[in-house]
Design a protein around this motif. Structure first.
Motif, PDB file in Angstrom:
ATOM      1  N   MET A  77     -22.996  71.869 -31.226  1.00 44.84           N
ATOM      2  CA  MET A  77     -23.932  71.028 -32.410  1.00 44.84           C
ATOM      3  C   MET A  77     -24.973  71.253 -32.400  1.00 44.84           C
ATOM      4  O   MET A  77     -25.614  72.038 -33.715  1.00 44.84           O
ATOM      5  CB  MET A  77     -23.924  69.858 -31.829  1.00 44.84           C
ATOM      6  CG  MET A  77     -22.819  69.095 -32.275  1.00 44.84           C
ATOM      7  SD  MET A  77     -22.785  67.090 -31.264  1.00 44.84           S
ATOM      8  CE  MET A  77     -23.664  66.587 -32.862  1.00 44.84           C
ATOM      9  N   ALA A  78     -25.638  72.326 -31.044  1.00 46.75           N
ATOM     10  CA  ALA A  78     -26.859  73.056 -31.254  1.00 46.75           C
ATOM     11  C   ALA A  78     -26.614  74.231 -32.474  1.00 46.75           C
ATOM     12  O   ALA A  78     -27.753  74.353 -32.406  1.00 46.75           O
ATOM     13  CB  ALA A  78     -27.348  72.912 -30.057  1.00 46.75           C
ATOM     14  N   GLY A  79     -25.781  74.762 -31.529  1.00 48.87           N
ATOM     15  CA  GLY A  79     -25.550  76.511 -32.461  1.00 48.87           C
ATOM     16  C   GLY A  79     -25.213  75.868 -34.102  1.00 48.87           C
ATOM     17  O   GLY A  79     -26.243  76.984 -34.735  1.00 48.87           O
ATOM     18  N   TYR A  80     -24.890  74.846 -34.864  1.00 46.74           N
ATOM     19  CA  TYR A  80     -24.879  75.188 -35.707  1.00 46.74           C
ATOM     20  C   TYR A  80     -26.074  73.728 -35.950  1.00 46.74           C
ATOM     21  O   TYR A  80     -26.977  74.592 -37.401  1.00 46.74           O
ATOM     22  CB  TYR A  80     -23.477  73.589 -36.313  1.00 46.74           C
ATOM     23  CG  TYR A  80     -23.280  73.661 -37.743  1.00 46.74           C
ATOM     24  CD1 TYR A  80     -22.826  74.024 -38.268  1.00 46.74           C
ATOM     25  CD2 TYR A  80     -23.867  71.796 -38.033  1.00 46.74           C
ATOM     26  CE1 TYR A  80     -22.567  74.015 -39.545  1.00 46.74           C
ATOM     27  CE2 TYR A  80     -23.320  72.067 -39.050  1.00 46.74           C
ATOM     28  CZ  TYR A  80     -22.975  72.958 -39.988  1.00 46.74           C
ATOM     29  OH  TYR A  80     -22.424  72.533 -41.056  1.00 46.74           O
ATOM     30  N   GLN A 102     -26.613  66.802 -42.984  1.00 43.02           N
ATOM     31  CA  GLN A 102     -25.280  65.236 -42.881  1.00 43.02           C
ATOM     32  C   GLN A 102     -24.982  66.084 -42.294  1.00 43.02           C
ATOM     33  O   GLN A 102     -23.649  64.477 -41.895  1.00 43.02           O
ATOM     34  CB  GLN A 102     -25.961  65.173 -44.540  1.00 43.02           C
ATOM     35  CG  GLN A 102     -27.200  64.639 -45.425  1.00 43.02           C
ATOM     36  CD  GLN A 102     -27.467  65.962 -45.774  1.00 43.02           C
ATOM     37  OE1 GLN A 102     -27.300  66.901 -45.855  1.00 43.02           O
ATOM     38  NE2 GLN A 102     -28.610  64.959 -46.028  1.00 43.02           N
ATOM     39  N   LEU A 103     -24.171  66.609 -42.572  1.00 42.66           N
ATOM     40  CA  LEU A 103     -22.446  67.068 -42.399  1.00 42.66           C
ATOM     41  C   LEU A 103     -22.169  67.047 -40.364  1.00 42.66           C
ATOM     42  O   LEU A 103     -21.643  66.583 -40.010  1.00 42.66           O
ATOM     43  CB  LEU A 103     -22.124  69.008 -41.927  1.00 42.66           C
ATOM     44  CG  LEU A 103     -20.663  68.896 -41.472  1.00 42.66           C
ATOM     45  CD1 LEU A 103     -19.532  67.703 -42.017  1.00 42.66           C
ATOM     46  CD2 LEU A 103     -20.643  69.819 -41.722  1.00 42.66           C
ATOM     47  N   LEU A 104     -23.774  67.600 -39.758  1.00 40.09           N
ATOM     48  CA  LEU A 104     -23.714  67.352 -38.516  1.00 40.09           C
ATOM     49  C   LEU A 104     -24.377  66.233 -37.750  1.00 40.09           C
ATOM     50  O   LEU A 104     -23.565  65.576 -36.927  1.00 40.09           O
ATOM     51  CB  LEU A 104     -25.114  67.799 -38.226  1.00 40.09           C
ATOM     52  CG  LEU A 104     -25.710  68.466 -36.741  1.00 40.09           C
ATOM     53  CD1 LEU A 104     -24.031  69.206 -35.801  1.00 40.09           C
ATOM     54  CD2 LEU A 104     -26.923  68.691 -35.823  1.00 40.09           C
ATOM     55  N   HIS A 105     -24.684  65.139 -38.788  1.00 42.30           N
ATOM     56  CA  HIS A 105     -24.535  63.636 -38.259  1.00 42.30           C
ATOM     57  C   HIS A 105     -23.588  63.459 -38.758  1.00 42.30           C
ATOM     58  O   HIS A 105     -22.728  62.047 -37.538  1.00 42.30           O
ATOM     59  CB  HIS A 105     -25.554  62.769 -39.450  1.00 42.30           C
ATOM     60  CG  HIS A 105     -26.858  63.028 -39.100  1.00 42.30           C
ATOM     61  ND1 HIS A 105     -27.649  62.185 -37.955  1.00 42.30           N
ATOM     62  CD2 HIS A 105     -28.157  63.893 -39.571  1.00 42.30           C
ATOM     63  CE1 HIS A 105     -29.004  62.440 -37.768  1.00 42.30           C
ATOM     64  NE2 HIS A 105     -29.796  63.393 -38.886  1.00 42.30           N
ATOM     65  N   ARG A 153     -18.449  80.695 -39.299  1.00 35.09           N
ATOM     66  CA  ARG A 153     -18.190  81.387 -40.690  1.00 35.09           C
ATOM     67  C   ARG A 153     -20.264  81.551 -41.095  1.00 35.09           C
ATOM     68  O   ARG A 153     -20.799  82.157 -41.612  1.00 35.09           O
ATOM     69  CB  ARG A 153     -18.129  79.911 -41.430  1.00 35.09           C
ATOM     70  CG  ARG A 153     -18.118  80.037 -42.733  1.00 35.09           C
ATOM     71  CD  ARG A 153     -18.120  78.871 -44.151  1.00 35.09           C
ATOM     72  NE  ARG A 153     -18.914  77.848 -43.751  1.00 35.09           N
ATOM     73  CZ  ARG A 153     -20.192  77.685 -43.622  1.00 35.09           C
ATOM     74  NH1 ARG A 153     -20.570  78.388 -44.991  1.00 35.09           N
ATOM     75  NH2 ARG A 153     -21.178  76.449 -43.399  1.00 35.09           N
ATOM     76  N   LEU A 154     -21.097  80.658 -39.882  1.00 37.16           N
ATOM     77  CA  LEU A 154     -22.469  80.670 -40.488  1.00 37.16           C
ATOM     78  C   LEU A 154     -23.322  82.099 -39.738  1.00 37.16           C
ATOM     79  O   LEU A 154     -23.815  82.788 -40.516  1.00 37.16           O
ATOM     80  CB  LEU A 154     -22.999  79.760 -39.600  1.00 37.16           C
ATOM     81  CG  LEU A 154     -23.209  78.728 -40.401  1.00 37.16           C
ATOM     82  CD1 LEU A 154     -24.139  77.117 -39.541  1.00 37.16           C
ATOM     83  CD2 LEU A 154     -24.349  78.304 -42.086  1.00 37.16           C
TER      84      LEU A 154
END
Length: 133
Positions: A68-71, A79-82, A129-130
């Motif tokens: 999560m932190a990396g993303y 919003q996707l993270l939430h 991907r990122l």
């Protein structure tokens, strides 16, 4: 460049509260069954369950929060993270409920693990991907 982990921090906070609940439950069971180390005897299933709920939680949550932190750091969609964070928290609650209900398979336990795996898989793919963009 400013880096914020506000979203990850929020879910880390919720998951920490859940970890404390699991930890206190293990302590409570250890006191009840007078077991200082290990999982106790076969007739002490509540302690065995509490230890596994706690253990499973700490096996999966550090990497999930790191993903999560990396993303979040890479500029991922908040919003996707939430959504993923909420699914993770709810999934971990379901897992604990299911394992408390039965040491065998249960619907709640399956939902909990499937939720955890889906969140981790999505975050792993999104982080890759990122990075490649």
């Amino acid at each position: 460049m400013s880096v914020s982990f506000a979203t990850t921090g929020f879910y880390a906070g919720l998951l920490t509260l859940l970890l404390i609940v699991h930890s206190v439950n293990v302590i409570r069971m250890r006191l009840k069954f007078k077991v200082g180390l290990g999982e106790g005897a076969e007739d002490q299933r509540p302690l065995i369950k509490a230890v596994r709920i706690h253990g499973n939680f700490v096996e999966y949550m550090p990497l999930s929060l790191l993903l999560m932190a990396g993303y979040e750091t890479a500029g991922g969609n908040v919003q996707l993270l939430h959504v993923l964070g909420a699914v993770l928290v709810i999934g971990r609650v379901f897992h604990a409920m299911g394992l408390n209900k039965s040491i065998g398979t249960s619907r709640e336990r399956q939902i909990g693990m499937l939720s955890t795996f889906i969140v981790m898989l999505v975050l792993a793919v999104e982080n890759i991907r990122l990075f490649l963009l």
